[in-house]
Design a protein around this motif. Structure first.
Motif, PDB file in Angstrom:
ATOM      1  N   TRP A 217       0.971  -1.410   0.225  1.00  0.00           N
ATOM      2  CA  TRP A 217      -0.162  -0.176  -0.124  1.00  0.00           C
ATOM      3  C   TRP A 217       0.872   0.645   0.119  1.00  0.00           C
ATOM      4  CZ3 TRP A 217      -3.518   1.739   4.719  1.00  0.00           C
ATOM      5  CH2 TRP A 217      -4.926   2.122   4.623  1.00  0.00           C
ATOM      6  N   ALA A 218       0.508   2.325  -1.053  1.00  0.00           N
ATOM      7  CA  ALA A 218       0.484   3.491  -0.452  1.00  0.00           C
ATOM      8  C   ALA A 218       0.309   4.439  -0.601  1.00  0.00           C
ATOM      9  CB  ALA A 218       1.729   3.093  -1.713  1.00  0.00           C
ATOM     10  N   ILE A 219      -0.236   6.221   0.010  1.00  0.00           N
ATOM     11  CA  ILE A 219      -0.822   6.387   0.222  1.00  0.00           C
ATOM     12  C   ILE A 219      -0.097   7.490   0.254  1.00  0.00           C
ATOM     13  CG2 ILE A 219      -2.905   7.467   0.761  1.00  0.00           C
ATOM     14  CD1 ILE A 219      -3.394   5.311   1.776  1.00  0.00           C
ATOM     15  N   TYR A 220      -0.675   8.926  -0.527  1.00  0.00           N
ATOM     16  CA  TYR A 220       0.265  10.142  -0.287  1.00  0.00           C
ATOM     17  C   TYR A 220       0.231  11.397  -0.466  1.00  0.00           C
ATOM     18  CZ  TYR A 220       0.230   9.773  -6.122  1.00  0.00           C
ATOM     19  OH  TYR A 220      -0.665   9.785  -7.017  1.00  0.00           O
TER      20      TYR A 220
ATOM     21  N   VAL B  61      -3.665   7.209  -4.440  1.00  0.00           N
ATOM     22  CA  VAL B  61      -2.987   5.960  -3.521  1.00  0.00           C
ATOM     23  C   VAL B  61      -2.000   5.046  -4.663  1.00  0.00           C
ATOM     24  CG1 VAL B  61      -3.567   3.446  -3.191  1.00  0.00           C
ATOM     25  CG2 VAL B  61      -4.964   5.158  -2.088  1.00  0.00           C
ATOM     26  N   GLY B  62      -1.151   4.989  -4.630  1.00  0.00           N
ATOM     27  CA  GLY B  62      -0.116   4.105  -5.652  1.00  0.00           C
ATOM     28  C   GLY B  62      -0.595   3.044  -6.310  1.00  0.00           C
ATOM     29  N   VAL B  63       0.251   1.913  -6.879  1.00  0.00           N
ATOM     30  CA  VAL B  63       0.241   0.307  -7.491  1.00  0.00           C
ATOM     31  C   VAL B  63       0.658   0.382  -6.786  1.00  0.00           C
ATOM     32  CG1 VAL B  63       0.146  -0.984  -9.121  1.00  0.00           C
ATOM     33  CG2 VAL B  63      -0.726   1.578  -9.750  1.00  0.00           C
ATOM     34  N   ASN B  64       0.044  -1.010  -5.892  1.00  0.00           N
ATOM     35  CA  ASN B  64       1.006  -1.818  -5.104  1.00  0.00           C
ATOM     36  C   ASN B  64       1.910  -3.009  -6.314  1.00  0.00           C
ATOM     37  OD1 ASN B  64      -0.350  -3.738  -5.746  1.00  0.00           O
ATOM     38  ND2 ASN B  64      -1.805  -3.201  -3.573  1.00  0.00           N
ATOM     39  N   ASP B  65       2.964  -3.603  -4.973  1.00  0.00           N
ATOM     40  CA  ASP B  65       3.558  -4.476  -6.037  1.00  0.00           C
ATOM     41  C   ASP B  65       2.483  -5.917  -6.577  1.00  0.00           C
ATOM     42  OD1 ASP B  65       6.020  -3.039  -5.933  1.00  0.00           O
ATOM     43  OD2 ASP B  65       6.640  -4.122  -4.185  1.00  0.00           O
ATOM     44  N   PHE B  66       1.174  -6.076  -6.016  1.00  0.00           N
ATOM     45  CA  PHE B  66       0.274  -6.632  -7.199  1.00  0.00           C
ATOM     46  C   PHE B  66      -0.318  -6.200  -8.583  1.00  0.00           C
ATOM     47  CE2 PHE B  66      -0.420  -8.058  -2.109  1.00  0.00           C
ATOM     48  CZ  PHE B  66      -0.205  -9.452  -2.481  1.00  0.00           C
TER      49      PHE B  66
ATOM     50  N   ASN C  92      -2.139  -3.338  -8.095  1.00  0.00           N
ATOM     51  CA  ASN C  92      -3.453  -2.998  -8.152  1.00  0.00           C
ATOM     52  C   ASN C  92      -3.252  -1.601  -6.963  1.00  0.00           C
ATOM     53  OD1 ASN C  92      -4.869  -5.529  -8.821  1.00  0.00           O
ATOM     54  ND2 ASN C  92      -3.942  -6.348  -6.363  1.00  0.00           N
ATOM     55  N   HIS C  93      -4.116  -0.808  -7.411  1.00  0.00           N
ATOM     56  CA  HIS C  93      -4.327   1.060  -6.708  1.00  0.00           C
ATOM     57  C   HIS C  93      -5.098   0.961  -5.383  1.00  0.00           C
ATOM     58  CE1 HIS C  93      -3.248   4.592  -9.080  1.00  0.00           C
ATOM     59  NE2 HIS C  93      -4.055   5.207  -8.301  1.00  0.00           N
ATOM     60  N   TYR C  94      -4.867  -0.315  -5.247  1.00  0.00           N
ATOM     61  CA  TYR C  94      -5.595   0.011  -3.778  1.00  0.00           C
ATOM     62  C   TYR C  94      -4.583  -0.989  -2.255  1.00  0.00           C
ATOM     63  CZ  TYR C  94      -7.557  -3.892  -5.971  1.00  0.00           C
ATOM     64  OH  TYR C  94      -7.535  -5.693  -6.590  1.00  0.00           O
TER      65      TYR C  94
END
Length: 154
Positions: free
Chosen positions: A60-63, A87-92, A94-96
């Motif tokens: 997860w990455a929120i900025y 929300v950024g794109v995680n390593d799966f 996905n945008h969540y």
């Protein structure tokens, strides 16, 4: 005052409850913080698993979180506040938020919830930025960081 990150759902070092895992309900856990340092103009939040087989895996990455914000509610991405989150794109891919999903047979993994107080009001990154790019850009502007660790798997 020191920047502090907590969750009403688990204590630092505890096992993450099942409903926050990818194989269950995959809800983002509730998080609260206090003690933002002077000069905080925004926050970023990263959730990372450094125990992943291929190296650190970002869930997860929120900025660009408002500096007045002091919490994220459970499953915030599916609630009424979703519109103000970046929300950024995680390593799966996905945008969540995607919760823990360690490989079967692995020992417990450690999930680091990192709240970064930043000296800029927003990070200048593309809307489809990946969690790695967000983490790299945010680290250039960190005033202070708080961490909460949960385990899962094993």
């Amino acid at each position: 005052m020191t920047l502090t990150l907590i969750s009403p759902a688990f204590a630092d070092g505890d096992r993450l409850p099942e409903k926050y895992a990818r194989g269950d309900r995959n809800l983002s856990p509730p998080l609260r913080w206090h003690g933002a340092p002077d000069g905080t103009r925004s926050f970023a939040l990263l959730v990372e698993d450094p125990d992943a087989p291929g190296g650190t895996f970002r869930h997860w990455a929120i900025y660009n979180l408002d500096p007045e914000r002091t919490e994220l509610h459970e499953s915030i991405e599916t609630g009424p506040e979703r519109g103000d989150l970046r929300v950024g794109v995680n390593d799966f891919g996905n945008h969540y938020y995607d919760g823990p999903a360690p490989p079967p047979g692995d020992p417990p993994h450690h999930y680091h919830f990192r709240l970064l107080a930043l000296d800029v009001p927003s990070l200048s990154i593309p809307a489809q930025a990946g969690a790695d790019e967000i983490a790299d850009e945010a680290r250039k502007h960190v005033i202070e960081e708080a961490e909460l660790v949960a385990t899962y798997g094993g």
